[in-house]
Structures are given as C-alpha cells and as structure tokens.
Design an enzyme around this catalytic site. Sequence first.
Site, PDB file in Angstrom:
ATOM      1  N   GLY A   1       0.794  -1.224   0.000  1.00 23.57           N
ATOM      2  CA  GLY A   1       0.000   0.000   0.000  1.00 23.57           C
ATOM      3  C   GLY A   1       0.824   1.271   0.000  1.00 23.57           C
ATOM      4  O   GLY A   1       0.284   2.369   0.131  1.00 23.57           O
ATOM      5  N   HIS A   2       2.112   1.166  -0.152  1.00 16.95           N
ATOM      6  CA  HIS A   2       3.003   2.346  -0.066  1.00 16.95           C
ATOM      7  C   HIS A   2       3.937   2.355  -1.258  1.00 16.95           C
ATOM      8  O   HIS A   2       5.098   2.012  -1.135  1.00 16.95           O
ATOM      9  CB  HIS A   2       3.814   2.264   1.228  1.00 16.95           C
ATOM     10  CG  HIS A   2       4.463   3.544   1.641  1.00 16.95           C
ATOM     11  ND1 HIS A   2       5.732   3.906   1.254  1.00 16.95           N
ATOM     12  CD2 HIS A   2       4.025   4.542   2.429  1.00 16.95           C
ATOM     13  CE1 HIS A   2       6.051   5.068   1.803  1.00 16.95           C
ATOM     14  NE2 HIS A   2       5.030   5.467   2.529  1.00 16.95           N
ATOM     15  N   PHE A   3       3.593   2.689  -2.360  1.00 19.32           N
ATOM     16  CA  PHE A   3       2.318   3.180  -2.864  1.00 19.32           C
ATOM     17  C   PHE A   3       1.929   2.305  -4.046  1.00 19.32           C
ATOM     18  O   PHE A   3       2.809   1.921  -4.815  1.00 19.32           O
ATOM     19  CB  PHE A   3       2.459   4.627  -3.308  1.00 19.32           C
ATOM     20  CG  PHE A   3       2.903   5.548  -2.202  1.00 19.32           C
ATOM     21  CD1 PHE A   3       1.981   6.048  -1.296  1.00 19.32           C
ATOM     22  CD2 PHE A   3       4.234   5.892  -2.053  1.00 19.32           C
ATOM     23  CE1 PHE A   3       2.382   6.918  -0.287  1.00 19.32           C
ATOM     24  CE2 PHE A   3       4.633   6.750  -1.043  1.00 19.32           C
ATOM     25  CZ  PHE A   3       3.717   7.267  -0.150  1.00 19.32           C
TER      26      PHE A   3
END
Length: 137
Positions: free
Chosen positions: A45-47
């Site tokens: 999720g990053h990124f």
Amino acid sequence: MNRDELMQILPHRNSMLLLDEAWTDEAGVAHGRYRARGDEWFFDGHFPGNPVMPGVVQCEIIAQASCVLFADSIRGKTAYYAGIDKVRFRRMVRPGDTLEISSSLLRQKMNVYVVRGEARVEGELCASGEFSFIIPQ
C-alpha cells in the site's frame, strides 16, 4: 549472523525480521544487509504502482542491525526504542534495492544505548539518524 542467528538475539519473527544478515567489524561498527524483494507487506500500500519503502521501515532495519552492537546484553530480553533523533531521508528505497546498514555506538549509560546509524543503497545515503534503545532489567 544469518537470520537464524539473529533470531537468537532479536524477538522479531516472520514479516518483522527485516535483516538478511548482520555483523560487527573489527572496529566495533555494526553492519547489516536487507534486500527489498518487493513482496513485503509495506510495499503493498506504499504506494500502489509506485512502491517505496516507508522511512519508518528503514529506521526499523537500522535499529535491528544496531542491536548486534549490544547482542550480549539483550539475549533473552527485548531492546525497545527510547528515541529517534536527527533522522533524515535522502533517497527512496524500492524493490530490488539492497539496503546496507552501518551503525556505531555513541554512548551507553546503564541500560540505555544510543547509536548513530545509516542506510545506503549502492553507496548512496538513504536514511540516517540517532537511535536510542532501552533494555528493561
């Protein structure tokens, strides 16, 4: 120290053991290495579409490598962060990069240790700072 040996001094397991290997040199400097594979939980999720290792994860890798400086004091115990100071991030770390860590003991008083640590990729500085640890008695 390989991962199995690191688990003898660090309580981290599975996805939170963020070192492939660590050692101290003849000058008493701690070194560590971690190859970012790209399938780690923090890249998810990053990124999305632009994976970058979070700075806090870089700090954790520096901290884990630094623990070899006082390995004898932490066997069977847990070293906890007591402070993070003067931290700077200079370069992004991406999947496929190998993070090279070095840290030196700045000072120790009783059960508190302060180290200066750096993370580099191909010699280029990514993160640096001072990290304090306390080892409860």
